[in-house]
Design an enzyme around this catalytic site. Structure first.
Site, PDB file in Angstrom:
ATOM      1  N   GLN A   1       3.920   1.612  -1.174  1.00 15.96           N
ATOM      2  CA  GLN A   1       4.549   1.756  -2.486  1.00 15.96           C
ATOM      3  C   GLN A   1       3.542   2.249  -3.528  1.00 15.96           C
ATOM      4  O   GLN A   1       3.875   3.059  -4.396  1.00 15.96           O
ATOM      5  CB  GLN A   1       5.166   0.423  -2.921  1.00 15.96           C
ATOM      6  CG  GLN A   1       6.345  -0.011  -2.091  1.00 15.96           C
ATOM      7  CD  GLN A   1       7.476   1.003  -2.125  1.00 15.96           C
ATOM      8  OE1 GLN A   1       7.997   1.356  -3.171  1.00 15.96           O
ATOM      9  NE2 GLN A   1       7.841   1.497  -0.957  1.00 15.96           N
ATOM     10  N   ASP A   2       2.322   1.770  -3.421  1.00 17.13           N
ATOM     11  CA  ASP A   2       1.256   2.209  -4.319  1.00 17.13           C
ATOM     12  C   ASP A   2       1.007   3.709  -4.150  1.00 17.13           C
ATOM     13  O   ASP A   2       0.873   4.445  -5.129  1.00 17.13           O
ATOM     14  CB  ASP A   2      -0.013   1.410  -4.042  1.00 17.13           C
ATOM     15  CG  ASP A   2      -1.146   1.774  -4.970  1.00 17.13           C
ATOM     16  OD1 ASP A   2      -0.925   1.833  -6.193  1.00 17.13           O
ATOM     17  OD2 ASP A   2      -2.269   1.991  -4.464  1.00 17.13           O
ATOM     18  N   HIS A   3       0.966   4.159  -2.909  1.00 16.29           N
ATOM     19  CA  HIS A   3       0.776   5.587  -2.637  1.00 16.29           C
ATOM     20  C   HIS A   3       1.901   6.416  -3.256  1.00 16.29           C
ATOM     21  O   HIS A   3       1.652   7.470  -3.854  1.00 16.29           O
ATOM     22  CB  HIS A   3       0.731   5.854  -1.131  1.00 16.29           C
ATOM     23  CG  HIS A   3      -0.642   5.926  -0.575  1.00 16.29           C
ATOM     24  ND1 HIS A   3      -1.445   7.025  -0.713  1.00 16.29           N
ATOM     25  CD2 HIS A   3      -1.366   5.030   0.128  1.00 16.29           C
ATOM     26  CE1 HIS A   3      -2.601   6.803  -0.121  1.00 16.29           C
ATOM     27  NE2 HIS A   3      -2.572   5.590   0.399  1.00 16.29           N
TER      28      HIS A   3
ATOM     29  N   HIS B   1       0.833  -1.201   0.000  1.00 17.44           N
ATOM     30  CA  HIS B   1       0.000   0.000   0.000  1.00 17.44           C
ATOM     31  C   HIS B   1       0.874   1.260   0.000  1.00 17.44           C
ATOM     32  O   HIS B   1       0.591   2.224  -0.721  1.00 17.44           O
ATOM     33  CB  HIS B   1      -0.915  -0.027   1.233  1.00 17.44           C
ATOM     34  CG  HIS B   1      -1.842   1.132   1.355  1.00 17.44           C
ATOM     35  ND1 HIS B   1      -2.867   1.360   0.471  1.00 17.44           N
ATOM     36  CD2 HIS B   1      -1.896   2.126   2.275  1.00 17.44           C
ATOM     37  CE1 HIS B   1      -3.518   2.451   0.842  1.00 17.44           C
ATOM     38  NE2 HIS B   1      -2.950   2.932   1.931  1.00 17.44           N
TER      39      HIS B   1
END
Length: 104
Positions: free
Chosen positions: A79-81, A77
């Protein structure tokens, strides 16, 4: 997950979220022809992304030194952000430039 890794992951999420919010505010400022504020908000976004990158670099350095951590949904999450915030900031710069051209 140890406390240091958790703090780095939360730093990634927080700073990436701040960067995306600043980029959105920059677009809104450009829509109102307030390019001084738009430029400031993009600078703020870039500073938040720098902080997020520092958190990420810390995690990557530990991994490179053999201190592997368990990858959790929270890690993914974060890294996605970060990736979303980077892409959003880049697109915001382009949108602001379009508004700048239109306003002339």
């Amino acid at each position: 997950m140890d406390q240091q890794n958790l703090e780095a992951i939360m730093g990634l999420i927080m700073n990436s979220g701040n960067a995306k919010s600043d980029a959105m505010e920059a677009i809104q400022a450009a829509k109102s022809n307030d390019f001084e504020l738009a430029d400031k908000k993009i600078k703020d976004a870039e500073e938040s992304l720098t902080m997020a990158h520092k958190s990420q670099t810390g995690l990557l350095t530990k991994e490179a030194q053999g201190d592997n951590m368990t990858v959790t949904l929270l890690t993914v999450h974060s890294q996605d952000h970060l990736m979303t915030a980077i892409a959003f900031k880049d697109l915001a710069i382009e949108i602001i430039e379009l508004h700048r051209r239109i306003s002339k």
